[in-house]
Write a protein that holds these residues in place. Structure first.
Motif, PDB file in Angstrom:
ATOM      1  N   THR A  91       1.208  -1.467  -0.274  1.00  0.00           N
ATOM      2  CA  THR A  91       0.182   0.311  -0.248  1.00  0.00           C
ATOM      3  C   THR A  91       0.892   0.991   0.181  1.00  0.00           C
ATOM      4  O   THR A  91       0.763   2.131   0.759  1.00  0.00           O
ATOM      5  N   ILE A 116       1.582   4.147  -1.683  1.00  0.00           N
ATOM      6  CA  ILE A 116       1.178   5.304  -2.630  1.00  0.00           C
ATOM      7  C   ILE A 116       2.090   6.127  -3.196  1.00  0.00           C
ATOM      8  O   ILE A 116       1.214   5.930  -4.230  1.00  0.00           O
ATOM      9  N   ASP A 117       3.078   6.874  -3.110  1.00  0.00           N
ATOM     10  CA  ASP A 117       3.968   7.059  -3.762  1.00  0.00           C
ATOM     11  C   ASP A 117       4.751   6.477  -4.636  1.00  0.00           C
ATOM     12  O   ASP A 117       4.546   6.828  -6.144  1.00  0.00           O
ATOM     13  N   VAL A 174      -5.251   8.962  -7.406  1.00  0.00           N
ATOM     14  CA  VAL A 174      -4.675   9.142  -5.982  1.00  0.00           C
ATOM     15  C   VAL A 174      -5.308   9.602  -4.951  1.00  0.00           C
ATOM     16  O   VAL A 174      -5.688   8.654  -4.077  1.00  0.00           O
ATOM     17  N   ARG A 175      -6.413  10.339  -5.447  1.00  0.00           N
ATOM     18  CA  ARG A 175      -6.658  11.354  -3.893  1.00  0.00           C
ATOM     19  C   ARG A 175      -8.010  10.482  -4.129  1.00  0.00           C
ATOM     20  O   ARG A 175      -8.167  10.152  -2.637  1.00  0.00           O
ATOM     21  N   TRP A 201      -7.869   7.120  -4.139  1.00  0.00           N
ATOM     22  CA  TRP A 201      -6.690   6.078  -3.091  1.00  0.00           C
ATOM     23  C   TRP A 201      -7.104   6.453  -1.709  1.00  0.00           C
ATOM     24  O   TRP A 201      -7.480   5.494  -0.994  1.00  0.00           O
ATOM     25  N   ILE A 202      -6.069   7.284  -1.250  1.00  0.00           N
ATOM     26  CA  ILE A 202      -5.972   8.164  -0.095  1.00  0.00           C
ATOM     27  C   ILE A 202      -8.104   8.381   0.431  1.00  0.00           C
ATOM     28  O   ILE A 202      -7.682   7.602   1.744  1.00  0.00           O
ATOM     29  N   ASP A 203      -8.772   8.722   0.213  1.00  0.00           N
ATOM     30  CA  ASP A 203     -10.262   8.246   0.061  1.00  0.00           C
ATOM     31  C   ASP A 203     -11.121   7.357   0.707  1.00  0.00           C
ATOM     32  O   ASP A 203     -11.580   7.613   1.935  1.00  0.00           O
ATOM     33  N   GLY A 246      -9.272   5.403   1.783  1.00  0.00           N
ATOM     34  CA  GLY A 246      -8.975   5.133   3.207  1.00  0.00           C
ATOM     35  C   GLY A 246      -7.029   3.148   2.982  1.00  0.00           C
ATOM     36  O   GLY A 246      -7.195   3.056   3.783  1.00  0.00           O
ATOM     37  N   PRO A 294      -3.997   3.695   2.114  1.00  0.00           N
ATOM     38  CA  PRO A 294      -2.793   3.781   2.032  1.00  0.00           C
ATOM     39  C   PRO A 294      -3.004   3.192   3.655  1.00  0.00           C
ATOM     40  O   PRO A 294      -3.464   3.424   4.330  1.00  0.00           O
TER      41      PRO A 294
END
Length: 325
Positions: A213, A215-216, A244-245, A247-249, A251, A253
């Motif tokens: 997981t 992301i970078d 990417v946003r 994926w972050i939203d 959860g 990461p």
């Protein structure tokens, strides 16, 4: 048994044997028309039922195979008329389902001396093509597939659809124009071709970064104009930042307990992900990512839900002490 016999004289078992020889290619044809693996299965069954009931109408003017294709195409058009009054819009197809490569391998092999035929068969089963063709109205869609994929003459397509040759040619031009609006700009952008060492390495890095997981690391593999969708969940994300946003939203990461199994669908590399479930003491199906790769970068990710795993022949669980790579 040859197909030059009168079909009205054969029993149901013999007829089924003749028809079953063409099941896989008819299934793929219906899948191109419909975009859904399961709808294609139902339509092939309907095709065989109609063919059996109408067997006495086969006059031998065309091949038995072509006769079945005619019935299958009309069955698809009937389904589209009853269930999907409008084609897809907005660049996403919420009913899209993957097609496992292991079943595509059952198709009759194109001749090694016909590279263009091989390329067409591969390119027109890729998810980018399936998404684009679903944006066409049903009849132009049928014309495009019959003419450009199967190579039928315009007069045969016109006879099937009850149209004139001029109408078929006009529909073909409109369909090709519609496809250009929804396919990547250049043909080499959407054809996968044979998987090379660079592609395999990129898939390996994508798999490792996904399990971690990270992301970078994942973002570094995405082309700036990457597209990401998750049918049947609505929503098409376009651009690296948007993906990417999302994926972050969601959860992603920091998520732990992932394992991965490499596979292939629609002649594209894919990765099946499993998530640890303490209660079951095993890794259970989570999602499957089908990748389109261009120039060493990921240009599209289509994520399918865990309910697709059985159709794809994937394990229903991974043991606690085993990691399939």
């Amino acid at each position: 048994m040859g197909v030059d016999v009168r079909l009205g004289e054969v029993d149901e078992s013999a007829f089924s044997g003749l028809a079953q020889r063409h099941r896989r290619e008819l299934h793929v044809h219906c899948y191109r028309m419909l975009g859904s693996f399961e709808d294609a299965e139902d339509t092939v069954q309907e095709t065989f039922l109609r063919a059996w009931r109408r067997r006495e109408t086969f006059e031998g003017r065309s091949t038995f195979r072509a006769w079945l294709y005619r019935i299958a195409t009309n069955a698809c058009l009937d389904l589209l008329a009853s269930c999907r009054p409008e084609p897809a819009i907005g660049g996403e197809v919420r009913w899209l389902q993957p097609y496992p490569d292991r079943l595509l391998d059952e198709l009759p092999a194109a001749g090694a001396d016909e590279p263009e035929t091989v390329a067409v068969a591969r390119e027109t089963i890729e998810l980018a093509y399936l998404v684009a063709v679903q944006h066409l109205a049903p009849r132009p869609r049928a014309v495009l597939i019959l003419r450009d994929v199967l190579g039928w003459p315009a007069r045969d397509v016109a006879e099937l659809l009850g149209d004139s040759v001029n109408s078929v040619n006009s529909a073909l031009q409109r369909a090709r124009a519609g496809m250009r609006e929804h396919l990547p700009a250049q043909r080499q952008d959407w054809t996968g071709g044979d998987e090379d060492a660079g592609t395999r390495e990129l898939v390996r890095r994508f798999t490792d970064a996904s399990v971690a997981t990270d992301i970078d690391r994942l973002a570094a593999m995405l082309r700036e104009d990457v597209r990401c969708s998750m049918p049947p969940t609505p929503g098409l994300h376009v651009g690296r930042d948007a993906v990417v946003r999302d994926w972050i939203d969601d959860g992603f990461p920091g998520m732990t307990g992932l394992r991965a199994v490499p596979t292939a669908v629609n002649r594209q590399p894919a990765v099946a992900f499993y998530h640890w479930r303490e209660r079951e003491g095993a890794y259970l199906p989570l999602t499957l990512d089908a990748l389109r790769i261009t120039g060493g970068m990921i240009t599209e990710i289509v994520t399918f839900h865990a309910d697709r795993f059985p159709r794809l022949g994937l394990p229903d669980r991974l043991p606690a002490d085993g990691v399939t790579r």
